[in-house]
Write a protein that holds these residues in place. Structure first.
Motif, PDB file in Angstrom:
ATOM      1  N   GLU A   1       0.882  -1.302  -0.054  1.00 18.92           N
ATOM      2  CA  GLU A   1       0.048   0.013   0.085  1.00 18.92           C
ATOM      3  C   GLU A   1       0.872   1.274  -0.038  1.00 18.92           C
ATOM      4  N   ARG A   2       1.960   1.315  -0.409  1.00 14.23           N
ATOM      5  CA  ARG A   2       2.847   2.509  -0.578  1.00 14.23           C
ATOM      6  C   ARG A   2       3.598   2.584  -1.900  1.00 14.23           C
ATOM      7  N   ALA A   3       3.648   3.586  -2.586  1.00 13.43           N
ATOM      8  CA  ALA A   3       4.276   4.010  -3.891  1.00 13.43           C
ATOM      9  C   ALA A   3       5.703   4.165  -3.629  1.00 13.43           C
ATOM     10  N   VAL A   4       6.660   3.177  -4.199  1.00 13.32           N
ATOM     11  CA  VAL A   4       8.068   2.937  -3.893  1.00 13.32           C
ATOM     12  C   VAL A   4       8.998   3.294  -4.915  1.00 13.32           C
ATOM     13  N   ILE A   5       9.756   4.069  -5.025  1.00  9.61           N
ATOM     14  CA  ILE A   5      10.948   4.237  -5.925  1.00  9.61           C
ATOM     15  C   ILE A   5      12.473   3.675  -5.320  1.00  9.61           C
ATOM     16  N   SER A   6      13.237   3.051  -5.909  1.00 12.61           N
ATOM     17  CA  SER A   6      14.502   2.468  -5.458  1.00 12.61           C
ATOM     18  C   SER A   6      15.358   2.686  -6.424  1.00 12.61           C
ATOM     19  N   VAL A   7      16.462   3.113  -5.894  1.00 10.86           N
ATOM     20  CA  VAL A   7      17.631   3.504  -6.808  1.00 10.86           C
ATOM     21  C   VAL A   7      18.853   2.410  -6.187  1.00 10.86           C
ATOM     22  N   VAL A   8      19.652   1.779  -7.012  1.00 10.41           N
ATOM     23  CA  VAL A   8      20.735   1.103  -6.544  1.00 10.41           C
ATOM     24  C   VAL A   8      21.705   1.220  -7.475  1.00 10.41           C
ATOM     25  N   ASN A   9      22.953   1.681  -6.901  1.00 14.09           N
ATOM     26  CA  ASN A   9      24.244   1.852  -7.827  1.00 14.09           C
ATOM     27  C   ASN A   9      25.448   1.326  -7.422  1.00 14.09           C
ATOM     28  N   THR A  10      26.276   0.907  -8.219  1.00 15.42           N
ATOM     29  CA  THR A  10      27.639   0.493  -7.721  1.00 15.42           C
ATOM     30  C   THR A  10      28.587   1.663  -7.680  1.00 15.42           C
TER      31      THR A  10
ATOM     32  N   ALA B   1      22.153   1.434  -1.705  1.00 18.84           N
ATOM     33  CA  ALA B   1      20.458   1.180  -2.184  1.00 18.84           C
ATOM     34  C   ALA B   1      19.953   2.163  -1.356  1.00 18.84           C
ATOM     35  N   VAL B   2      18.958   2.952  -1.902  1.00 16.27           N
ATOM     36  CA  VAL B   2      18.082   3.799  -1.322  1.00 16.27           C
ATOM     37  C   VAL B   2      16.816   3.555  -1.890  1.00 16.27           C
ATOM     38  N   GLU B   3      15.792   3.754  -0.926  1.00 19.57           N
ATOM     39  CA  GLU B   3      14.142   3.332  -1.391  1.00 19.57           C
ATOM     40  C   GLU B   3      13.404   4.435  -0.632  1.00 19.57           C
ATOM     41  N   VAL B   4      12.685   4.840  -1.205  1.00 16.95           N
ATOM     42  CA  VAL B   4      11.924   5.869  -0.521  1.00 16.95           C
ATOM     43  C   VAL B   4      10.142   5.490  -0.915  1.00 16.95           C
TER      44      VAL B   4
END
Length: 428
Positions: free
Chosen positions: A326-335, A393-396
């Motif tokens: 029940e949440r809108a999630v954006i995830s950005v993972v980088n090396t 690894a960041v997730e909002v």
């Protein structure tokens, strides 16, 4: 104004007690007077309605009868003299009883007046004893300023309302000390970041003016450097304004799709990503939410900018949007370079970053702090952790919007969820 209005508190504020101690004293005294008056009234009424002890002597056939078991003599004829004597005795008993009631009333009134004075004195002393911790706290709080905000009340004693109040004030002072410390560090860092390019600009201009052999090319080179420094200052000021706007909170919320916004940011960032030779993998599923689209767009831009600029040659970036729990999630993972896990929290503070590289020139350490501020303003949950092989690894996770626009422009209402308490949000 009606006559009764004169006796209301607003009509005679000068007659009301002005201190809590005086109010408590009046309260204690008033309660004692009221309870004492009620007690005396009950005692007076009970004594007044109590029955007296009387002996009736009756005569029959000119002589007294043997007393009966009830303590009275019964008979048919009563002499006239005996009647007068009985009437006189009855009147005297009534006068004595009235005198006793009057004496009881007077003595009780005197006792009540004395106890009123005693109760006022005792009430004043007790009120002072009760309010003594409050006076101590008041004096201590008045002495606390920005220079000694570390001072605490530290009230000792049993767990009661005053102890809870003191502990609450100590907690507030602790949060205030933390906020003031962060504010001081922010101002110092901002002043340093703004002073450095100004010093460089002054040095370049002074060098050009003192160089008698300066040519057109040297002037052009200096102007280009000054223009780059000016653009860098503009980005810094824009970041500071965005940070201030995010921390102020939201005035209104607009429904939007996080995936559409992310696709737009990816489209504008693609040339820079390709130029650096980075590989990017995207999975943008619909993620409806609501808030300020401009601030959320800045959040996505900063996520991608951090993933691009703090990456390695031939590195990889993964961008994902979806609806989870029940949440809108954006995830950005980088090396990228290895980030110590203990340093992750610090990176989300203003002007904090790892050691500079050639790629992060012009960055001031505000990107991640803006991400956190925007997430907090939108009641979002922000999580971040360091990857074992390098990078972040960041997730909002934003609250799902009740109504949103899908990719085709139609409006639909997904499952709604109540906004959770902001105290439950994780803080980096």
């Amino acid at each position: 104004m009606r006559p009764l209005d004169l006796f209301r508190p607003r009509a005679m504020p000068h007659l009301l007690p002005r201190t809590v101690r005086l109010r408590l004293t009046v309260l204690y005294g008033g309660l004692f007077v009221a309870s004492g008056a009620v007690l005396l009234t009950i005692t007076y009424l009970l004594f007044r309605h109590s029955t007296g002890h009387m002996v009736l002597i009756n005569y029959q056939n000119g002589g007294p009868e043997t007393p009966s078991g009830s303590g009275t003599f019964t008979g048919i004829q009563i002499p006239e003299q005996m009647k007068r004597f009985a009437q006189q005795a009855h009147d005297q008993a009534a006068r004595d009883r009235a005198a006793q009631l009057h004496e009881l009333l007077v003595q009780s009134g005197i006792a009540l007046a004395i106890m009123v004075v005693v109760s006022i004195v005792l009430g004043w002393l007790v009120a002072g004893r009760v309010l003594r911790p409050l006076r101590t706290m008041t004096v201590t709080v008045q002495q606390i300023s920005a220079r000694n905000v570390h001072q605490r009340l530290a009230i000792k004693g049993p767990r009661d309302e005053l102890k809870d109040l003191a502990d609450t004030i100590d907690g507030l002072l602790g949060r205030l000390e933390t906020a003031l410390g962060a504010h001081k560090r922010f101002v110092a860092n901002a002043a340093h970041e703004l002073r450095t390019p100004l010093t460089l600009e002054h040095a370049l201009l002074e060098e050009t003016l003192t160089d008698r052999g300066a040519t057109l090319e040297s002037f052009r080179s200096t102007s280009e450097r000054l223009l780059a420094i000016s653009e860098q200052q503009g980005r810094l000021l824009e970041a500071l304004l965005t940070l201030a706007t995010s921390e102020r909170g939201l005035d209104r919320r607009v429904p939007f799709d996080l995936s559409v916004l992310t696709d737009h940011v990816l489209l504008t960032s693609r040339p820079k990503i390709d130029r650096l030779g980075l590989r990017i993998q995207t999975r943008t599923a619909p993620a409806p939410t609501s808030g300020d689209p401009a601030l959320v767009e800045r959040l996505v831009i900063n996520l991608l900018d951090n993933a691009v600029c703090y990456n390695g040659a031939g590195g990889r970036i993964e961008v994902t949007t979806a609806t989870k729990a029940e949440r809108a999630v954006i995830s950005v993972v980088n090396t990228g370079p290895v980030v110590p896990p203990a340093e992750v929290d610090r990176l989300f503070e203003p002007f904090q970053r790892l050691e500079r590289t050639a790629q992060d020139d012009g960055h001031h350490g505000l990107g991640l702090s803006i991400i956190r501020a925007v997430a907090t303003a939108h009641d979002a949950i922000l999580t971040a952790h360091a990857r074992p092989d390098g990078g972040l690894a960041v997730e909002v996770a934003f609250p799902v919007s009740e109504v949103h626009n899908d990719r085709h422009g139609t409006r639909r209402a997904p499952r709604s969820t109540p906004t959770p308490d902001r105290r439950s949000f994780s803080r980096l």
